[in-house]
Design an enzyme around this catalytic site. Structure first.
Site, PDB file in Angstrom:
ATOM      1  N   SER A  70       0.842  -1.191   0.000  1.00 36.41           N
ATOM      2  CA  SER A  70       0.000   0.000   0.000  1.00 36.41           C
ATOM      3  C   SER A  70       0.885   1.252   0.000  1.00 36.41           C
ATOM      4  O   SER A  70       1.739   1.404  -0.861  1.00 36.41           O
ATOM      5  CB  SER A  70      -0.951  -0.039   1.201  1.00 36.41           C
ATOM      6  OG  SER A  70      -2.007   0.867   1.053  1.00 36.41           O
ATOM      7  N   ASP A  90      -5.599  -3.327  -2.556  1.00 38.92           N
ATOM      8  CA  ASP A  90      -4.608  -3.112  -1.509  1.00 38.92           C
ATOM      9  C   ASP A  90      -4.019  -4.424  -0.978  1.00 38.92           C
ATOM     10  O   ASP A  90      -4.737  -5.338  -0.572  1.00 38.92           O
ATOM     11  CB  ASP A  90      -5.285  -2.355  -0.366  1.00 38.92           C
ATOM     12  CG  ASP A  90      -4.320  -1.819   0.657  1.00 38.92           C
ATOM     13  OD1 ASP A  90      -3.129  -2.162   0.610  1.00 38.92           O
ATOM     14  OD2 ASP A  90      -4.767  -1.041   1.524  1.00 38.92           O
TER      15      ASP A  90
END
Length: 295
Positions: free
Chosen positions: A42, A156
């Site tokens: 991320s 993510d």
């Protein structure tokens, strides 16, 4: 003839809290420590890519200069986009500094971690174009639009491997420093905020035609973004602890940003300074780990 141990960095997820990685890396720099392997998830992928490509200073300057108005320019309220913010805009800043390139061309071996939306499986992105890999890794559900890459919709990496220690180890790191911007020492996941201080209240007031958040007893009712962020925090913290118990790093640098919104990308200075402090506090453990490894 013995070789020097390879230093690996595992940079974790955390939305805007991930700016803290910049502070940690600056302290490691001051200690004369350069990573041999970087694994990022991320926002950890965004900062890790900048570090691997030698443009961390440029990214930090950009982050510190990011204002609320400029951030709102990235907001896309179309439901068809798959997210509130076009993640490609944030990741694409790397291209402005010459990193619209192949992952294999980076100065430091780098892997971004994402999650396959269809199967829920962890995906390691260590080859191919860099920018789509970073966009995929930071595609926080509900916040950033998913990334289509090689026939897969990716989101993510924090949903499967929030602090990618296992990736750094698999790539050959002998000593691993892991950074977790989502530490929860108080056990709190969501912090009720007075209406005047709420980030969501300020954002709503800045968007034309937006509805004002409901206020109960001068506290803002949890907004959609709050609920999504808190739910992801619960999931990733449980997953992080479970994975770290089975595969611990040599040093875990926990950063407590519980009171800092995952959406506060335009308040990078606070997160960066928190990262610096956490790294400074971890210096004795870092030095002990390096001594034990014979570095």
């Amino acid at each position: 003839m013995s070789r020097s141990p390879k230093l690996g960095l595992a940079l974790g997820s955390g939305g805007a809290r991930g700016w803290a990685h910049l502070g940690v890396l600056s302290v490691l720099d001051e200690m004369g420590l350069k990573p041999d392997i970087i694994a990022g998830c991320s926002m950890g992928a965004l900062v890790g890519a900048a570090e691997a490509g030698g443009v961390r200073a440029e990214l930090e300057a950009w982050a510190r200069d990011l204002t609320q108005a400029r951030f709102l320019g990235l907001v896309d309220l179309r439901l068809s986009s798959g997210g509130l913010v076009a993640g490609r805009e944030i990741a694409s800043v790397l291209g402005d500094w010459g990193l619209d390139c192949e992952i294999g061309s980076l100065a430091v071996p780098f892997t971004a971690v994402a999650t396959h939306l269809e199967t829920g499986r962890e995906v390691w992105l260590d080859e191919g174009p860099l920018l789509p890999a970073v966009r995929a890794s930071l595609s926080i559900p509900g916040l950033f639009a998913p990334q289509h890459l090689k026939g897969r919709w990716l989101v993510d990496g924090g949903l499967t491997n929030p602090v990618p220690i296992s990736v750094a180890r698999a790539k050959g790191a002998d000593v691993i420093f892991a950074v977790n911007p989502n530490a929860k020492p108080s056990g709190r996941v969501w912090v009720p905020e007075p209406a005047a201080a709420s980030l969501w209240t300020r954002l709503a007031a800045s968007l034309p035609g937006a509805l004002k958040p409901e206020v109960l007893d001068d506290v803002v009712r949890p907004q959609g973004g709050d609920v999504v962020a808190a739910a992801i925090d619960m999931l990733t913290e449980y997953l992080r602890r479970t994975r770290a118990a089975a595969d611990p790093p040599d040093v875990m640098i926990d950063i407590d940003l519980s009171d800092f919104s995952t959406m506060a990308f335009f308040e990078a200075k606070t997160a960066i300074e928190a990262g610096r402090k956490a790294a400074e506090d971890a210096r004795p453990r870092i030095e002990a780990a390096l001594e034990a490894a014979g570095a």
